[in-house]
Design an enzyme around this catalytic site. Sequence first.
Site, PDB file in Angstrom:
ATOM      1  N   GLY A   2       0.896  -1.158   0.000  1.00 54.14           N
ATOM      2  CA  GLY A   2       0.000   0.000   0.000  1.00 54.14           C
ATOM      3  C   GLY A   2       0.920   1.190   0.000  1.00 54.14           C
ATOM      4  N   THR A   3       0.915   1.993  -1.030  1.00 53.09           N
ATOM      5  CA  THR A   3       2.116   2.724  -1.383  1.00 53.09           C
ATOM      6  C   THR A   3       1.827   4.108  -1.864  1.00 53.09           C
ATOM      7  OG1 THR A   3       3.162   0.694  -2.071  1.00 53.09           O
ATOM      8  CG2 THR A   3       3.952   2.662  -3.120  1.00 53.09           C
ATOM      9  N   THR A   4       2.915   4.889  -1.934  1.00 53.83           N
ATOM     10  CA  THR A   4       2.916   6.079  -2.770  1.00 53.83           C
ATOM     11  C   THR A   4       4.143   6.003  -3.661  1.00 53.83           C
ATOM     12  OG1 THR A   4       2.077   7.278  -0.872  1.00 53.83           O
ATOM     13  CG2 THR A   4       2.742   8.574  -2.772  1.00 53.83           C
TER      14      THR A   4
END
Lengths: 286, 218
Positions: B19-21
């Site tokens: 779960g990222t940017t």
Amino acid sequence: MATVSVCQYHPGGFSFENCKRNALLEADITKLGFSSPAARKTGTTICGVVYKDGVVLGADTRATEGMVVADKNCSKIHYISPNIYCCGAGTAADTEMTTQIISSNLELHALSTGRLPRVATANRMLKQMLFRYQGYIGAALVLGGVDCAGPHLYSIYPHGSTDKLPYVTMGSGSLAAMAVFEDRYRPNMEEEEAKHLVRDAIAAGIFNDLGSGSNIDLCVITKGKVDYLRPHDVANKKGVREDNIDGRPVTGSYRYKHGTTGVLTKVVIPLNLEVVEESVHTMDTS
Amino acid sequence: MSEESFTDPGWLSEEVKTGTTIIAVTFDGGVVLGSDSRVSAGESVVNRVMNKLSPLHDKIYCALSGSAADAQTIAEIVNYQLDVHSIEVEDDPLVCSAATLVKNISYKYKEELSAHLIVAGWDRKKGGQVYATLNGLLSRQPFAIGGSGSFYIHGFVDAEYRKNMTKRECQEFVVNALTLAMGRDGSSGGVAYVVTIDQDGAEEKCVLGNELPKFFDQ
């Protein structure tokens, strides 16, 4: 790219044909009132840490089948190669077979290259196999070893993702163990300090997680030497039942002293029997 | 006091997701890629220092998001394919080639995979380029953002992006965008990794949590 391997290469990924059949069988069995056999899981605490000269791997020794302890002293640190060991959490059969398959393939690979196998190679083999099965092989592994490039530690998840880190924990007790690591880990520790840290991390998992318990196994891998300490720490000693028979201490015996039960009457009836035939056959032990 | 029933916690069987940017921006002469470092399995963080900027070649990197296993596998496969390709053409591969290889895998297995990779790099032909490969499309863009944290910064990047920034400005832009996203998205966090690629090569940098810029935060 092709190497001699025990495992047959399956083109086209995992075959999901049997999953539908399994789902139907599950539904049928439940209707009849039975339940399908539960896989034995090692609800576990496993962890590893990289220290100055190598890697320390640790594991608890409890294997559970649902809510019952199936094995009080199972071995969760598996051999991969002389310089690489792997701790396994998840389904016990999956971790056992996966590590054995990769160990076998790695031995063939090492014979082919003529070199001591690298930890990165074992990591690649494991992750590619687990990814091929899309997470249906429930094996969460902590892989550690020392090769020509130094000490390495990997954590491998059932779906096939891996992380290369200085300290890792896996299993149901991993949060408790990680708490200990995050507090006390330092880079380039000495061997005794690293062993103590891993022991404390596993102990945290054992005492704070229902799925982990019994003893603490340790495996210290350095360049050219492996110390497999099983058990390193008997964290949960089983009590000893003491009995005394005529002054001798006997453990767990159900024999009672003479006179425990009072004798009211005693009748002796001799039986007169005739010996009809007596023969001796020698057994042929050739 | 009732004892909690022992069922395996969700994160034991949950797939590991990043779960990222992730963000990639072109500047005059190259590209800057940035990512956070959090990897989660359910509600638990399993790796707080993962570098999601994966090298595909010397001057081509990709940013990983979505399922960790799927993204890592795609990046490793394309890394291998690019190696073979660059030997065959006896030259550094084009960024477009790398992006096409990623797109081919993402499209062919789009039902089975859930990973989004942003491919960015520098080559001699077209300079710095950024390609988005979400769901199997291939789209060259001046900048691209991805991951769960990107939803919070769409407005910011649309407003703040300018053409022909310098390398310095571009790096600052990327770090600011990452910081804002990590501040609002629960599944992004940790440290910020920044990779700058220009004709001289790739330069990796890690910005620790306490070195990130401070924004309005009561």
